[in-house]
Motif scaffolding. Structure first.
Motif, PDB file in Angstrom:
ATOM      1  N   LEU A   1       1.222  -1.010   0.321  1.00 58.10           N
ATOM      2  CA  LEU A   1      -0.332   0.148  -0.157  1.00 58.10           C
ATOM      3  C   LEU A   1       1.011   1.376   0.123  1.00 58.10           C
ATOM      4  N   MET A   2       0.779   2.667  -0.808  1.00 55.07           N
ATOM      5  CA  MET A   2       1.004   3.194  -0.827  1.00 55.07           C
ATOM      6  C   MET A   2       1.122   3.843   0.790  1.00 55.07           C
ATOM      7  N   THR A   3       2.349   4.200   1.641  1.00 57.26           N
ATOM      8  CA  THR A   3       2.153   4.861   3.263  1.00 57.26           C
ATOM      9  C   THR A   3       2.521   5.934   2.889  1.00 57.26           C
ATOM     10  N   ARG A   4       1.961   6.995   4.022  1.00 60.80           N
ATOM     11  CA  ARG A   4       2.986   7.905   4.223  1.00 60.80           C
ATOM     12  C   ARG A   4       4.485   8.338   4.586  1.00 60.80           C
TER      13      ARG A   4
ATOM     14  N   ASP B   1      -1.276   5.943   6.237  1.00 58.96           N
ATOM     15  CA  ASP B   1      -0.467   7.276   7.207  1.00 58.96           C
ATOM     16  C   ASP B   1       0.292   6.428   8.143  1.00 58.96           C
ATOM     17  N   HIS B   2       0.711   4.966   8.566  1.00 62.65           N
ATOM     18  CA  HIS B   2       1.950   4.234   8.855  1.00 62.65           C
ATOM     19  C   HIS B   2       1.543   2.894   8.706  1.00 62.65           C
ATOM     20  N   VAL B   3       2.653   2.408   9.309  1.00 63.81           N
ATOM     21  CA  VAL B   3       3.093   1.255   8.537  1.00 63.81           C
ATOM     22  C   VAL B   3       2.450  -0.200   9.537  1.00 63.81           C
ATOM     23  N   ASP B   4       1.772  -1.256   8.667  1.00 54.74           N
ATOM     24  CA  ASP B   4       1.289  -1.846   9.195  1.00 54.74           C
ATOM     25  C   ASP B   4      -1.228  -1.344   9.676  1.00 54.74           C
TER      26      ASP B   4
ATOM     27  N   HIS C   1       4.543 -10.085   5.145  1.00 51.42           N
ATOM     28  CA  HIS C   1       5.598  -9.370   4.468  1.00 51.42           C
ATOM     29  C   HIS C   1       5.808  -8.076   5.718  1.00 51.42           C
ATOM     30  N   ALA C   2       4.570  -7.923   6.808  1.00 50.34           N
ATOM     31  CA  ALA C   2       5.007  -7.428   8.362  1.00 50.34           C
ATOM     32  C   ALA C   2       6.280  -7.621   9.119  1.00 50.34           C
ATOM     33  N   LYS C   3       6.250  -8.833   8.736  1.00 49.21           N
ATOM     34  CA  LYS C   3       7.447  -9.877   9.660  1.00 49.21           C
ATOM     35  C   LYS C   3       8.515  -9.711   9.197  1.00 49.21           C
TER      36      LYS C   3
ATOM     37  N   LYS D   1      11.207  -3.709  12.279  1.00 51.41           N
ATOM     38  CA  LYS D   1      12.165  -2.860  12.512  1.00 51.41           C
ATOM     39  C   LYS D   1      12.187  -2.534  13.830  1.00 51.41           C
ATOM     40  N   ASP D   2      13.151  -2.375  14.540  1.00 46.49           N
ATOM     41  CA  ASP D   2      12.685  -1.740  16.769  1.00 46.49           C
ATOM     42  C   ASP D   2      12.259  -0.508  16.608  1.00 46.49           C
ATOM     43  N   ASP D   3      12.554  -0.147  15.051  1.00 49.04           N
ATOM     44  CA  ASP D   3      12.174   1.192  15.412  1.00 49.04           C
ATOM     45  C   ASP D   3      11.758   2.018  14.968  1.00 49.04           C
ATOM     46  N   GLN D   4      10.256   0.751  14.073  1.00 49.05           N
ATOM     47  CA  GLN D   4       8.732   1.423  13.141  1.00 49.05           C
ATOM     48  C   GLN D   4       7.959   1.607  14.344  1.00 49.05           C
ATOM     49  N   GLU D   5       7.261   2.325  13.819  1.00 50.46           N
ATOM     50  CA  GLU D   5       5.635   2.225  14.899  1.00 50.46           C
ATOM     51  C   GLU D   5       5.564   1.085  15.292  1.00 50.46           C
TER      52      GLU D   5
END
Length: 346
Positions: A108-111, A122-125, A158-160, A164-168
């Protein structure tokens, strides 16, 4: 000498003992307030959604609030369809289906930084969170622009891999605690291995004030995952006990910053402040009640300070048309009230 209680009298006494606590608890959420809550939930639900007016981001928020019970008018066909079916197979942005097939990954297109908000994701996942929270199965089909068909399981995979440690974290931990066994370990593209507990350990080190909207979505994720873990028989120890303490800290701060009229602070956890407008009140109080509805026990949700916040939220949702409120604010408030009603009994 002991006197025997007649059988019928004993039965009546036993029934009274069983029923009395239920009556006490039920009386704490008045029937009048319960009816008012249900009416404003229905008011939000009745708000029409149209493919040419409401972006996929808005429809996704509607799904957060109403799960599988929501429809969208597809203007091209003139027909209404289920909102989840719409998002996964029909929703478009700039004339194309929102799901892209990027090297075999449903994307998905993510901001990004500087991009406009409230369009697709707007946010990952964030969409994966909405599907998980709504109880959508892993086998639910997703149609991409290329015509290739994916499933929610492909999104989870894909999410797994991309974690990353620093993502939301608030969005991802809801999906992980819904779809994955708590003892499952996976390897991300970074080479690091994770379990849901590892995401929780990262989450409770975060300052919620630095997260989206000042923290309510982050705290919802922590509360949701902890609740799911305990419901599956997990023990409140180690990381999970620390998660409970983390939530309790922000429950106390929410209560401390609550306004005299019952509204929660318009400045979230930064300071106590009165919401300036009905739009801000419904958003800030609704977002706070949303995570509290999962973080608190049914008994705690019946406490006077929470009921006062619920009544204040309902009052403004009754008083003003839905157009007054932000899309996200309205739907998160409706979601909060639905969670509250489910927890405290209908």
């Amino acid at each position: 000498m002991n006197k025997k209680i007649p059988y019928l009298q004993a039965c009546r006494l036993a029934i009274a003992c069983l029923l009395f606590p239920v009556f006490v608890l039920a009386d704490e959420v008045s029937s009048d307030l319960a009816k008012r809550i249900d009416k404003v939930i229905e008011k939000a639900h009745a708000r029409p959604l149209k493919s040419d007016v409401n972006t996929p981001w808005v429809v996704m928020h509607g799904v957060v609030a109403f799960e599988k019970d929501l429809e969208v008018l597809e203007v091209a066909t003139g027909k209404k369809m289920n909102a989840i079916e719409y998002l996964t197979r029909h929703a478009k942005f700039e004339g194309q289906l929102i799901y892209q097939d990027v090297k075999g990954v449903p994307t998905l297109m993510t901001r990004g930084r500087g991009d406009k908000s409230f369009l697709v994701q707007d946010h990952v996942d964030q969409f994966l969170f909405a599907y998980a929270d709504a109880g959508i199965g892993l086998d639910h089909e997703i149609l991409s622009r290329s015509g290739r068909k994916f499933t929610v399981a492909d999104k989870l995979k894909h999410a797994k891999k991309g974690f990353k440690d620093d993502q939301e974290l608030g969005w991802t931990i809801v999906a992980a605690s819904t779809y994955l066994p708590f003892d499952e370990k996976w390897k991300a593209d970074s080479g690091k291995k994770y379990r849901t507990e590892d995401i929780m350990a990262l989450a409770i080190q975060r300052d919620p004030r630095r997260e989206t909207e000042g923290g309510p979505h982050h705290l919802y994720g922590v509360a949701y995952a902890l609740d799911a873990y305990l419901k599956q028989g997990g023990k409140l120890e180690g990381t999970w006990k620390e998660a409970r303490d983390y939530l309790d800290k922000y429950v106390a701060l929410t209560k401390e910053y609550q306004q005299t009229d019952g509204a929660f602070s318009g400045s979230v956890f930064f300071r106590a402040s009165r919401p300036r407008t009905p739009r801000q009140l419904v958003s800030s109080t609704g977002h706070a009640l949303e995570w509290l509805s999962v973080a608190l026990s049914p008994e705690q949700l019946r406490e006077a300070w929470v009921l006062k916040a619920v009544e204040r939220l309902v009052t403004d949702m009754e008083k003003f048309p839905t157009e007054v409120f932000s899309d996200g604010g309205l739907y998160h408030a409706a979601h909060a009230l639905r969670r509250f009603r489910e927890a405290t009994g209908k």
